[in-house]
Design an enzyme around this catalytic site. Structure first.
Site, PDB file in Angstrom:
ATOM      1  N   MET A 127      63.238  -4.499  46.750  1.00  0.00           N
ATOM      2  CA  MET A 127      64.120  -3.800  45.830  1.00  0.00           C
ATOM      3  C   MET A 127      65.144  -4.735  45.195  1.00  0.00           C
ATOM      4  SD  MET A 127      64.273  -0.637  44.969  1.00  0.00           S
ATOM      5  CE  MET A 127      63.802   0.580  46.204  1.00  0.00           C
ATOM      6  N   LYS A 128      65.822  -5.467  46.052  1.00  0.00           N
ATOM      7  CA  LYS A 128      66.961  -6.271  45.648  1.00  0.00           C
ATOM      8  C   LYS A 128      66.572  -7.416  44.723  1.00  0.00           C
ATOM      9  CE  LYS A 128      70.574  -9.004  47.909  1.00  0.00           C
ATOM     10  NZ  LYS A 128      70.964  -9.543  49.221  1.00  0.00           N
ATOM     11  N   GLY A 129      65.414  -8.014  44.981  1.00  0.00           N
ATOM     12  CA  GLY A 129      64.964  -9.110  44.144  1.00  0.00           C
ATOM     13  C   GLY A 129      65.709 -10.397  44.391  1.00  0.00           C
TER      14      GLY A 129
END
Ligand code: B12
Ligand code: B12
Ligand code: PLP
Ligand code: PLP
Lengths: 242, 517, 517, 242
Positions: A127-129
């Site tokens: 999600m965060k990348g």
């Protein structure tokens, strides 16, 4: 492409200047220096300046050398396989996938075999990348499953089959003694044996990898340092089997 | 350079850590694990491996487990068999491996005879450890104390014989401590490989023979250079106490021996880990081995500024666990790291604040300071420079053990010249600013002081929460390293068992007694 | 970080320097030199060279000297000829070169006509200088002030066209100031070569065309990167004022312009040098060009600790000479260097003391700080690190202009990548310790404070001696850089002459008036 | 000498590992990286890891590379001309000269042509010497004359003739565009033209010089970085024409 022959540049065009640092199993004296010089002459260098030697003990000596190379490269002859698909933004990719496939693409990723360096694959998938760019989990176009560290090739493939994956992402960070080459080869051979090589997109990545090497190893694409999820996602969006 | 930190907060934070750790006393006294038992039989003399490479301690403990005899502790059955059959421990193990003996079927001799024999075996086993401890102390006497910061470098060729060459060269270039980095993921093996090895990846297997080979090499070179050279390895993973005992016997001087690393970073079950580290550290304490912890690992995945408090909190928890095992402060190399993004304005001011906080919190500890790794650049010149600033901060703040950064950190495990340049880097910087710390005073309420206190306050608040939840629950909630671990999840739980009321671990008993814990 | 130095000693030392320099007033008002006259005619428009490369200003002054007309000042004869023959200055010079004109034979027009014409010519000449000064000021307005420390790098390929490539690349990598290093020993030429040059050794000739080419390149790239890029060269040797005037016209921003360097390190006659530097600096003052001095040179041959006081003493002498020429403190880049043997314990503490002393003595000056050169190692990694500590000291002590050290200092003149790495080095260090100076206070009466005061006291005592002997006698006795120079020895004395009572240098007069000196 | 073939050493015998740093006139992208790799392949390297690239602007890119060389050197075949005379102490040298020659030997030294780096020649000649080792002026066996910086070859030779010099010492520090080779060649050719080449010992020195190169250029000996006066003095004492 036109012929365009180039050489290293120090402070004068085509001076061929390079800095080298290496260790030889020789004594730290004039003989050792001469050995270092001979080595570089054999490598096609000239104006060899062995400017620093340091006795590292146990029979080894460290050399720092400046020298000029006779070698040159014709830029015209360089044909490098780079990932060709244009890079889109997350929104564009999601839209494109929706239009072209009309469904979510399933991506399954892992850091395989003994490798436990998950930061890279997490950067792509989670999600965060990475560096303020979201990972695949955030995309609407993907169903992303990150298996994490130290996943056997066998396990990764069976999970891919079970989940009907469109894409397999493999990360390899440890490269000592070319272990990454062995692991990546093992995975692709297993995939062939299972008969799924052509049904799934196989993509690998890691700091010492690039597209050229990946293709050589039988992958569809390869990504190196500084990759963002959008790079990979664009490639997938353009190349996935429908 | 004196850092003013809030003394009450220190007390508060430490108090929480003490309470957090105290919760584990029941677990620690009522349970044991397969590796603890393997450690016991190793101390009694079981060593070697079968022809397929299965270590005899594993053969024996698996055998006892299969026979449901483990709950009483391996020591009792093994001692009884030795006495009964007049065999050495190794012979017993071999017979088990050959399937010519079922230890549970051996006649049980009278308890007091067995106990007396166990006492003798315990004395004998611990004597090997004590001898090495004494030898080490003599060496310090002879050559003088280690420098501060001590220069620690790694060897990691995967081949113990290449490692020895690299280590000897490093010593001659000035290294004080040699670490043999372990092959990728040895943590996850529920046995310790046997014999000399040449096929590791990214490191060399920790085996007793490898320990011996390296120790011999370092003793030799140490004599030549007139310094006692410390050797260190990893008592981490599923075999913590076994590795500690191997280290004790082969005279390692330091052990990486963290109470929580395996849980968080290797997904090893937490009960297993807490149990194993308890005995493992006790062995280290008894052997006079300095332990080190792995707080640096938090910062390889989390942000070094945002999560600085987790380092502090972990240090205090590690400290309390270590005290429980009898490790004195002077042997606690609690860890931290120089991992702030160099793109950050004033990154070194933050590093100074964090490093000073660690040193001020733990004034008697030979604090272990890890170099830049996450932001190490493939531009080796840049990394060399960052390592220079790291060395600068270490000298200024008086760190105990300096894990020298390698300019090739972002490329490969260190080559011979990398290590030489790293040592030269440290020598230059340490010397250039040798007495700078004594020259300067921190501005009252300046950035560094405020930052250090901020981290301390955050750590105290965090520890308070963890205390309220309990450490296991906090780990389940992902409070550490943003990783969630379940109390009954992870590897190795099957190797944990509840002790029978007649359970005996004579070595633990004896060590507890002598260490007064 | 505040250094406490003895204010009375500072006053005393500065007072001696003032007296030392005041002694030169008679020399400075009663004498002129060939290069001063060449400068005058350049300002009046003489430029170009004969087909064998002899510069026309030399042709003209040699011609006037041969005709015994120089004592009245070249301006008068040239202006008279121009007016008389209705020719430009350049045409006059060409005719002289072709031997078709004897300037001493030209009819003398009425004095007041000539004077009026001279006034117009002076206005015109100085106008070119003023325009560049104004343009520079506009650029600062537009792009904002230079950073402190400013990043200064050299180019030194010997070929102005390669130099431009290297300079542009350096600017894009972050350089604030580009110095074109001069070809080996241009100092000793009693003329300034003409035109673009590609054949220097260890540097590129300082010529007006080379200045123009580089200025154009930097203006172009400066626009691109949105910074005003300073250009600097050397107004040193036998042609100080000529080079200054070329720089003023081509908009150089800084000039290396030391009052004593040529005497000591190039064996140029001292009277010649003092005269030339006086006019040269006045031009720089008028043109708004920052001057820099070469105290670093003392330390390339003398020990940096033992002879630290000579640096301080020289700074104060250079300061007084500069004031005499009308250079304001904000344009005085007085020099010093990071040249202490790194084998010395606490070398950086000494460096800090010296650097702080300089900055504290000269709070308004954009102090010029030179990198390690003498102890630069052919081990480029080591040198890169030393340069890191040099950058650290600079940031901590707030130096004005940082002459970035190159990791290849001990090997070759910088290559493209060397410069990029040097800039990256400075960027990293400056940023990492940006506000450290504000965080710390020096211990009262600690080593650094004591050391700085020691150097100050030694410098004051030394200046006291020099004052008593007179500077020329002190130089003859070898008081500076352990080099003895005779008042009437060295190169270029033959180019010094006593002014006639009717001597005129309209540019000097006008500038003195405007600069109020 | 036996055959003894060696290669660079990283962490495994004969792995051939070397570090290189150089600039190419190429773009900072995959094509540029490939050009760098091709260049090293041409130099006989393999396992080329272009680990760092940096855009230096103006069309140039900096590369840092780790790679293995196929080249090796046979130590047995290395024949290096080192100065062979045993090094004596100042006292021994003075005594030796007194016995063998019965007079002071005249040594005249300079840093020739445009080179003004006198620290090196001063270290050898001046009273004070270098690193606590006295220079030739301090020896009883020598009459030492140091002409200092930027002395023309012509002037040096005429002073040598005037003073009946036994030895000429030449220092060369600036080496850009091989200017030192040009200067040293000029001096020795002038000496030959004057017919004094064989009557005087010609010795050169400087940080980028060594005995090998000096002999190639026609000198009797050459000395590099870290030379002490006693090294040179020993050589002179043993080799001077009587
Ligand atoms: C962090 C770290 C660790 C952490 C890992 C934590 C974690 N959860 O990942 C810990 C501390 C656990 C660790 C352990 C070890 N490490 Co480690 N580690 C590093 C370190 C410092 C940074 C790696 C990193 O996180 N980079 C940041 C990420 C974002 O970059 P990246 O991986 O390149 O990923 C990017 C691209 O490559 C690409 N990418 C990567 N994967 C993929 C996959 C796909 C499909 C795609 C499309 C793209 C892609 O996209 C990412 C984002 O741009 C490096 C040194 C360094 N500075 O590089 C050493 C390093 C990688 N480690 C190394 C080693 C040897 C080890 C150990 C084996 C040491 C030991 N013996 O104990 C262990 C064992 C680990 C194991 N079993 O594999 C070596 C490898 C040497 C080599 N070349 O073989 C290095 C280079 C250090 C060194 N010089 O020795 N390590
Ligand atoms: C000090 C110095 C100066 C001083 C010189 C003062 C003086 N009186 O000598 C000053 C500031 C004047 C100077 C000026 C310049 N310098 Co300068 N300088 C240096 C520096 C920092 C140190 C040299 C030194 O003193 N070494 C110490 C001595 C003891 O070592 P050594 O010379 O090697 O001598 C030993 C041996 O080689 C040997 N030896 C030497 N000569 C001889 C002779 C004989 C017969 C024997 C037996 C042995 C022997 O014995 C000595 C003792 O062991 C070097 C950089 C460096 N760190 O090396 C640059 C350096 C040499 N300079 C350089 C340059 C380019 C210049 C200038 C041309 C720059 C300019 N354009 O203005 C000028 C011009 C000078 C000129 N006309 O030649 C370059 C040369 C590049 C190259 N390879 O071509 C260098 C390498 C710096 C750089 N990276 O750019 N310099
Ligand atoms: C505490 C601790 N144990 C062990 C290791 C080694 O890794 P592995 O778990 O793969 O043996 C590390 C590595 O950083 C560590 O910090
Ligand atoms: C003040 C000054 N002028 C000039 C130079 C340049 O040398 P040259 O005299 O050879 O032009 C230097 C070199 O360091 C210097 O410091």
């Amino acid at each position: 492409m036109d012929r365009q022959v180039i050489k290293p540049y120090g402070d004068t065009q085509n001076d061929g200047k390079m800095q080298l640092s290496f260790v030889l199993p020789v004594s730290a004296d004039e003989r050792g220096k001469e050995a270092a010089k001979q080595l570089l002459l054999k490598m096609g260098m000239y104006d060899v300046d062995v400017c620093y030697i340091n006795d590292l003990a146990e029979g080894f000596t460290h050399f720092i050398v400046f020298a000029s190379t006779k070698a040159s490269v014709d830029l015209g002859s360089i044909d490098v396989k780079v990932v060709q698909t244009p890079v889109m933004s997350m929104e564009e990719i999601d839209e494109y996938i929706d239009e072209r496939y009309g469904r979510k693409l399933t991506v399954i990723g892992a850091c395989i075999e003994l490798d436990a360096h998950t930061v890279g694959i997490d950067a792509i998938m989670n999600m965060k990348g990475y560096n303020h760019r979201y990972g695949l989990e955030r995309y609407n176009g993907f169903k992303a499953m990150n298996l994490g560290a130290q996943v056997n090739s066998e396990e990764l493939l069976s999970k891919a089959i079970d989940n009907n994956a469109d894409v397999v992402l493999v990360s390899q960070v440890v490269t000592q003694k070319n272990i990454h080459i062995k692991n990546l080869t093992k995975l692709i051979e297993l995939a062939e044996a299972e008969g799924i090589r052509d049904k799934i997109l196989f993509i690998c990545g890691g700091p010492r990898l690039n597209n050229e090497l990946a293709i050589e190893l039988g992958y569809d694409a390869g990504f190196g340092s500084g990759t963002y999820a959008s790079d990979v996602a664009s490639f997938i969006a353009h190349n996935c089997k429908k | 350079m004196n850092l003013n930190i809030n003394k009450h907060k220190v007390e508060e934070a430490r108090g929480y850590a003490r309470e957090i750790v105290a919760e584990f006393k029941p677990l620690l006294s009522n349970y044991s694990s397969v590796t603890i038992e393997r450690t016991v039989v190793r101390l009694m003399g079981v060593d070697g491996a079968t022809s397929d490479g299965e270590p005899l301690p594993n053969v024996m403990i698996d055998h006892l487990a299969a026979a449901n005899c483990l709950e009483k502790g391996a020591a009792y059955y093994l001692a009884n068999a030795m006495l009964s059959l007049s065999c050495s421990a190794k012979e017993i193990a071999k017979q088990i491996a050959e399937r010519s003996l079922d230890i549970s079927k051996v006649d049980l001799l009278p308890v007091d005879r067995v106990f007396k024999f166990i006492e003798a075996l315990t004395e004998e086993g611990l004597d090997k450890v004590r001898q090495q401890r004494e030898y080490r102390e003599q060496m310090w006497e002879k050559f003088g104390a280690r420098k501060t910061p001590a220069k620690y470098v790694i060897v990691a060729t995967g081949n113990i014989y290449e490692d020895v060459i690299q280590a000897k060269a490093a010593v001659k270039q000035g290294a004080d401590i040699i670490a043999v980095i372990r092959s990728t993921a040895q943590s996850l093996l529920d046995y310790v490989p046997y014999g000399a090895t040449t096929t590791g990846f990214g490191g060399t297997f920790a085996t007793q023979e490898n320990f011996r080979i390296m120790r011999e090499g370092l003793d030799e070179t140490g004599e030549e250079v007139g310094r006692y050279i410390c050797l260190t390895n990893y008592a981490s993973g599923l075999c913590m106490p076994e590795i500690s005992v191997m280290g004790a016997v082969e005279r390692l001087d330091i052990m990486l021996n963290d109470a929580m690393y395996g849980i968080l970073f290797r997904d090893i079950n937490m009960k297993r880990t807490f149990l194993d580290q308890y005995f493992s550290r006790m062995i280290n304490a008894y052997a006079g081995i300095e332990i080190q912890t792995g707080e640096d690992n938090y910062l390889t995945t989390s942000d070094a500024i945002e999560k600085a408090y987790t380092v502090t909190a972990s240090q205090l928890i590690n400290e309390q666990f270590a005290l429980l095992s009898g490790v004195p402060s002077e042997k606690m190399g609690l860890g931290h790291a120089f991992e702030i993004d160099p793109a950050m304005e004033n990154s070194v001011l933050y590093e100074l604040a964090h490093a000073l906080l660690t040193k001020t919190l733990l004034p008697d500890s030979p604090v272990k300071y890890m170099p830049p790794t996450k932001f190490a650049s493939t531009n080796v010149f840049r990394t060399h420079l960052m390592n220079g600033m790291f060395n600068f901060v270490a000298q200024l703040t008086g760190q105990g053990v300096q894990l020298l950064g390698m300019m090739t950190e972002a490329v490969h495990t260190p080559h011979l010249a990398d290590r030489a340049l790293a040592l030269e880097n440290a020598d230059y910087i340490f010397k250039a600013v040798r007495d700078l710390a004594g020259e300067i005073v921190l501005k009252h309420d300046g950035f560094i002081t405020r930052r250090a206190n901020q981290v301390l306050f955050e750590a105290a608040a965090f520890l308070g929460e963890v205390k309220n939840m309990g450490l296991m629950k906090a780990m389940a909630a992902g409070s550490f390293a943003e990783i969630k671990r379940d109390e009954n999840g992870g590897k190795g739980l099957e190797g944990v068992f509840k002790k029978d009321e007649n359970y005996i671990n004579p070595f633990m008993d004896k060590m507890q007694q002598e260490l007064e814990v």
